[in-house]
Design a protein around this motif. Structure first.
Motif: not given
Ligand SMILES: NC(=O)c1ccc[n+]([C@@H]2O[C@H](COP(=O)([O-])OP(=O)(O)OC[C@H]3O[C@@H](n4cnc5c(N)ncnc54)[C@H](OP(=O)(O)O)[C@@H]3O)[C@@H](O)[C@H]2O)c1
Length: 340
Positions: A168-177, A156-164, A218-226
């Motif tokens: 971005v802080s969590l509050k500024d990301k959309t529910e969908a993304k 299971n290698s697939v993974g990564g961050n949200i597209v550019a 657990g890192l800031p600005l990439i909370a959902s990835y972490s």
């Protein structure tokens, strides 16, 4: 009668404590870095089936970066490989290259968008515009596509961050993304593993590798990835114990690889350096951990060195260092986007 002065006794005591401390630090360091000098036992998973079928490995997120390097390494070590990804055209080109480099191996492609696990899709409402319009994934279809293959390795290698923009802080990301990102990093490997584990058990000795990240702390600005990578890590540890509980630890090895920065991947193409190996070096190092029953391990030795330095810092210093690094990443991304 020989007498010992209190001063020379104290000095011998200090010498003995010093020697003991030095030996125990060196022993700990040796044990910490031993996994990076022992040889690969991957060949134990490259066995024929009882009816003489050749071994197959499956790698998710296989058209690029670490995933593709793992495919090449597996092919060079005796496996036919199933490449998973979402872009058939890109994979078809890769298969032509692979077939040229490894004419004696077979390759197969499975297309499935890992952002699109059913749970993400069921959130599709007006306020979630932006979620994929495709039907949710059917894992039984993936299983059917693998029917008849003697699967002994799943990575299971697939993974990564949200597209550019990524940082971005969590509050500024959309529910969908956010939901798609958790689908990609956590739910897809969870359900794929659930679906394919019976085949791995049946075909044992087998190997499951989950590729995580050192950002799982657990890192800031990439909370959902972490957070979703930490999910993958705990899944790895739980499954490993589950195999032991069921008396199947010898049938399926469960290995988790924590990863620092690797270069030569889709979004990062700097030349390799001491702390940033290229994908080929990293893939070799990852597969060299197979067959040792290590559970969860940091994949590459200089990443372990980074981890060690971090763990020696007082927590408040480590926090500040991390915040400063992530702030720099955010600024770098902003600058790059402005220049583009
Ligand atoms: N590179 C690093 O520094 C680093 C550090 C820590 C952890 N990791 C971990 O290592 C793994 C591999 O990362 P990488 O840097 O090699 O990534 P990468 O170069 O971006 O490659 C990712 C692969 O996954 C595929 N993919 C992405 N989203 C997908 C989706 N929704 N459905 C199906 N396939 C999809 C990509 O296909 P497309 O070509 O279609 O996009 C590509 O083949 C990831 O789990 C990542 O979290 C990497």
């Amino acid at each position: 009668m020989v007498t010992t002065s209190p001063i020379s006794f104290a000095s011998s005591l200090f010498n003995a404590i010093g020697l003991y401390t030095t030996i125990s630090i060196l022993t700990r360091l040796f044990l910490l870095f031993k996994p990076y000098i022992s040889s690969s036992k991957l060949s134990r998973y490259a066995h024929l089936s009882l009816s003489g079928e050749p071994p197959w490995a499956m790698v998710t997120g296989a058209s690029d970066g670490i995933g593709y390097a793992l495919v090449e390494e597996l092919a060079s070590q005796g496996f036919n490989v199933v490449l998973h990804g979402r872009n058939l055209e890109k994979h078809s080109k890769k298969v032509v290259e692979l077939q040229f480099s490894f004419p004696e191996r077979s390759f197969k492609v499975i297309v499935a968008d890992a952002n699109n696990v059913a749970c993400a899709n069921c959130l599709k409402t007006d306020r979630n515009k932006g979620l994929s319009e495709e039907a949710p994934l059917d894992f039984e279809e993936i299983k059917k596509a693998l029917d008849g293959l003697h699967l002994t390795v799943l990575i299971n290698s697939v993974g990564g961050n949200i597209v550019a923009p990524i940082f971005v802080s969590l509050k500024d990301k959309t529910e969908a993304k956010l939901t798609e990102n958790v689908s990609l990093n956590a739910l897809f490997p969870l359900h794929l593993t659930r679906t394919l584990l019976p085949a791995l058990v049946r075909n044992g000795s087998s190997l499951l590798i989950n590729v995580s990240t050192m950002a799982d702390q657990g890192l800031p600005l990439i909370a959902s990835y972490s957070a979703s990578k930490q999910f993958l890590l705990i899944l790895t540890s739980s499954l490993r114990l589950e195999m032991m509980l069921e008396g199947r630890a010898d049938d399926v090895e469960i290995l988790g690889i924590r990863t620092g920065r690797v270069t030569g991947v889709a979004g990062y193409k700097e030349p390799p350096s001491f702390f940033e190996p290229d994908t080929k070096t990293f893939a070799k190092a990852t597969l060299a951990h197979a067959g040792h029953g290590r559970g969860v391990v940091i994949g590459y030795w200089t990443h372990m060195l980074q981890y060690l330095v971090g763990s020696l810092m007082p927590p408040w210093v480590a926090d500040r260092v991390m915040i400063s690094i992530m702030r720099q990443n955010e600024e770098w991304e902003l600058k790059t986007r402005k220049e583009a």
